[in-house]
Write a protein that holds these residues in place. Sequence first.
Motif, mmCIF file in Angstrom:
data_model
loop_
_atom_site.group_PDB
_atom_site.id
_atom_site.type_symbol
_atom_site.label_atom_id
_atom_site.label_comp_id
_atom_site.label_asym_id
_atom_site.label_seq_id
_atom_site.Cartn_x
_atom_site.Cartn_y
_atom_site.Cartn_z
ATOM 1 N N GLU A 9 0.836 -1.205 0.000
ATOM 2 C CA GLU A 9 0.000 0.000 0.000
ATOM 3 C C GLU A 9 0.869 1.252 0.000
ATOM 4 O OE1 GLU A 9 -2.020 3.459 1.249
ATOM 5 O OE2 GLU A 9 -0.563 2.456 2.523
ATOM 6 N N GLN A 10 1.910 1.250 0.808
ATOM 7 C CA GLN A 10 2.817 2.398 0.869
ATOM 8 C C GLN A 10 3.491 2.628 -0.487
ATOM 9 O OE1 GLN A 10 6.468 1.753 3.047
ATOM 10 N NE2 GLN A 10 6.421 3.854 3.822
ATOM 11 N N GLN A 11 3.970 1.568 -1.092
ATOM 12 C CA GLN A 11 4.657 1.699 -2.374
ATOM 13 C C GLN A 11 3.695 2.078 -3.495
ATOM 14 O OE1 GLN A 11 7.980 1.821 -2.873
ATOM 15 N NE2 GLN A 11 7.958 1.811 -0.627
ATOM 16 N N MET A 12 2.442 1.614 -3.424
ATOM 17 C CA MET A 12 1.450 2.009 -4.428
ATOM 18 C C MET A 12 1.157 3.501 -4.333
ATOM 19 S SD MET A 12 -1.246 -1.127 -4.668
ATOM 20 C CE MET A 12 -2.354 -0.110 -5.625
ATOM 21 N N THR A 13 1.078 4.010 -3.110
ATOM 22 C CA THR A 13 0.853 5.448 -2.923
ATOM 23 C C THR A 13 1.998 6.239 -3.550
ATOM 24 O OG1 THR A 13 -0.406 5.043 -0.911
ATOM 25 C CG2 THR A 13 0.496 7.258 -1.196
ATOM 26 N N THR A 14 3.210 5.806 -3.301
ATOM 27 C CA THR A 14 4.388 6.449 -3.892
ATOM 28 C C THR A 14 4.343 6.342 -5.410
ATOM 29 O OG1 THR A 14 5.695 5.967 -1.917
ATOM 30 C CG2 THR A 14 6.915 6.444 -3.942
ATOM 31 N N LEU A 15 4.009 5.167 -5.913
ATOM 32 C CA LEU A 15 3.935 4.952 -7.359
ATOM 33 C C LEU A 15 2.904 5.872 -8.003
ATOM 34 C CD1 LEU A 15 4.677 3.312 -9.919
ATOM 35 C CD2 LEU A 15 2.873 1.710 -9.268
ATOM 36 N N ARG A 18 4.215 9.334 -8.330
ATOM 37 C CA ARG A 18 5.260 9.429 -9.348
ATOM 38 C C ARG A 18 4.704 9.252 -10.751
ATOM 39 N NH1 ARG A 18 8.969 7.125 -5.275
ATOM 40 N NH2 ARG A 18 9.863 8.992 -4.347
ATOM 41 N N VAL A 19 3.705 8.408 -10.901
ATOM 42 C CA VAL A 19 3.086 8.234 -12.214
ATOM 43 C C VAL A 19 2.505 9.557 -12.698
ATOM 44 C CG1 VAL A 19 1.080 7.185 -13.376
ATOM 45 C CG2 VAL A 19 2.664 5.752 -12.085
ATOM 46 N N GLN A 20 1.893 10.305 -11.797
ATOM 47 C CA GLN A 20 1.364 11.616 -12.175
ATOM 48 C C GLN A 20 2.496 12.525 -12.659
ATOM 49 O OE1 GLN A 20 -1.516 12.800 -12.818
ATOM 50 N NE2 GLN A 20 -0.995 14.946 -12.999
ATOM 51 N N ARG A 21 3.615 12.507 -11.966
ATOM 52 C CA ARG A 21 4.756 13.331 -12.394
ATOM 53 C C ARG A 21 5.284 12.874 -13.746
ATOM 54 N NH1 ARG A 21 9.057 13.387 -7.840
ATOM 55 N NH2 ARG A 21 10.210 14.486 -9.446
ATOM 56 N N THR A 26 5.955 13.546 -19.619
ATOM 57 C CA THR A 26 6.073 12.790 -20.871
ATOM 58 C C THR A 26 4.999 13.167 -21.876
ATOM 59 O OG1 THR A 26 4.812 10.932 -19.961
ATOM 60 C CG2 THR A 26 7.216 10.795 -19.830
ATOM 61 N N SER A 27 4.445 14.345 -21.749
ATOM 62 C CA SER A 27 3.529 14.812 -22.786
ATOM 63 C C SER A 27 4.311 14.894 -24.085
ATOM 64 C CB SER A 27 2.956 16.167 -22.404
ATOM 65 O OG SER A 27 2.145 16.021 -21.260
ATOM 66 N N GLU A 30 4.205 18.880 -28.820
ATOM 67 C CA GLU A 30 3.262 19.803 -29.445
ATOM 68 C C GLU A 30 1.822 19.571 -29.016
ATOM 69 O OE1 GLU A 30 3.191 16.229 -32.098
ATOM 70 O OE2 GLU A 30 4.833 17.387 -31.231
ATOM 71 N N MET A 31 1.505 18.395 -28.488
ATOM 72 C CA MET A 31 0.130 18.105 -28.076
ATOM 73 C C MET A 31 0.192 17.398 -26.725
ATOM 74 S SD MET A 31 -3.358 17.418 -29.441
ATOM 75 C CE MET A 31 -2.905 18.084 -30.978
ATOM 76 N N GLU A 32 -0.299 18.064 -25.706
ATOM 77 C CA GLU A 32 -0.303 17.466 -24.374
ATOM 78 C C GLU A 32 -1.576 16.642 -24.197
ATOM 79 O OE1 GLU A 32 -0.552 18.975 -19.818
ATOM 80 O OE2 GLU A 32 0.910 19.953 -21.126
ATOM 81 N N LEU A 33 -1.398 15.365 -23.853
ATOM 82 C CA LEU A 33 -2.534 14.471 -23.624
ATOM 83 C C LEU A 33 -2.764 14.335 -22.131
ATOM 84 C CD1 LEU A 33 -1.727 11.534 -26.072
ATOM 85 C CD2 LEU A 33 -3.280 13.456 -26.436
ATOM 86 N N ASP A 34 -3.997 14.615 -21.688
ATOM 87 C CA ASP A 34 -4.272 14.363 -20.277
ATOM 88 C C ASP A 34 -4.444 12.857 -20.081
ATOM 89 O OD1 ASP A 34 -6.965 13.642 -20.795
ATOM 90 O OD2 ASP A 34 -7.676 15.664 -20.442
ATOM 91 N N ARG A 35 -4.475 12.434 -18.823
ATOM 92 C CA ARG A 35 -4.530 10.995 -18.533
ATOM 93 C C ARG A 35 -5.745 10.322 -19.146
ATOM 94 N NH1 ARG A 35 -3.886 10.429 -12.279
ATOM 95 N NH2 ARG A 35 -5.195 12.244 -12.481
#
Length: 148
Positions: A9-15, A18-21, A26-27, A30-35
């Motif tokens: 659970e702790q590592q998933m929270t960290t992940l 970081r995935v958001q970052r 990594t957009s 020229e074209m930023e894609l939201d999640r």
Amino acid sequence: MAGGNDKIEQQMTTLLRRVQRIHISTSSGEMELDRSAYGIMCRVADEGPQRLGSFASAFGLDPSTITRQVQALERAGLAERHTDSADRRASILDLTDEGRVVLERTREFRRHRLDEILADWSDDDRAELGRLLEKFNTSMDALLERSS
């Protein structure tokens, strides 16, 4: 087992943080894609054109939310809807040529970032991480299926 779950659970929270970052960094330039756009586009590219309702089910979102996200993709020229030949009341979403190009560039850039992140990992470790993530996602899908 609870101790193992605490660590997971702790590592998933960290992940997740970081995935958001990584997503932001990594957009495709020229074209930023939201999640949400990226998720919808990947699903179409990987599984083929499909009805909007399939996205709502797959992502656990209200159909109106998916409709808004799809409309944004259409306005950007990345996706287009066609009438479903099996049911003329329904629409099928597909990517435009531009959408496929933007998605491929974004995927290439993200995979390059993964190569940088995992540069000192062995091929076996990379394969094991992929296997475990797939197993985790399959287990999560099964739980969500039972819960609905």
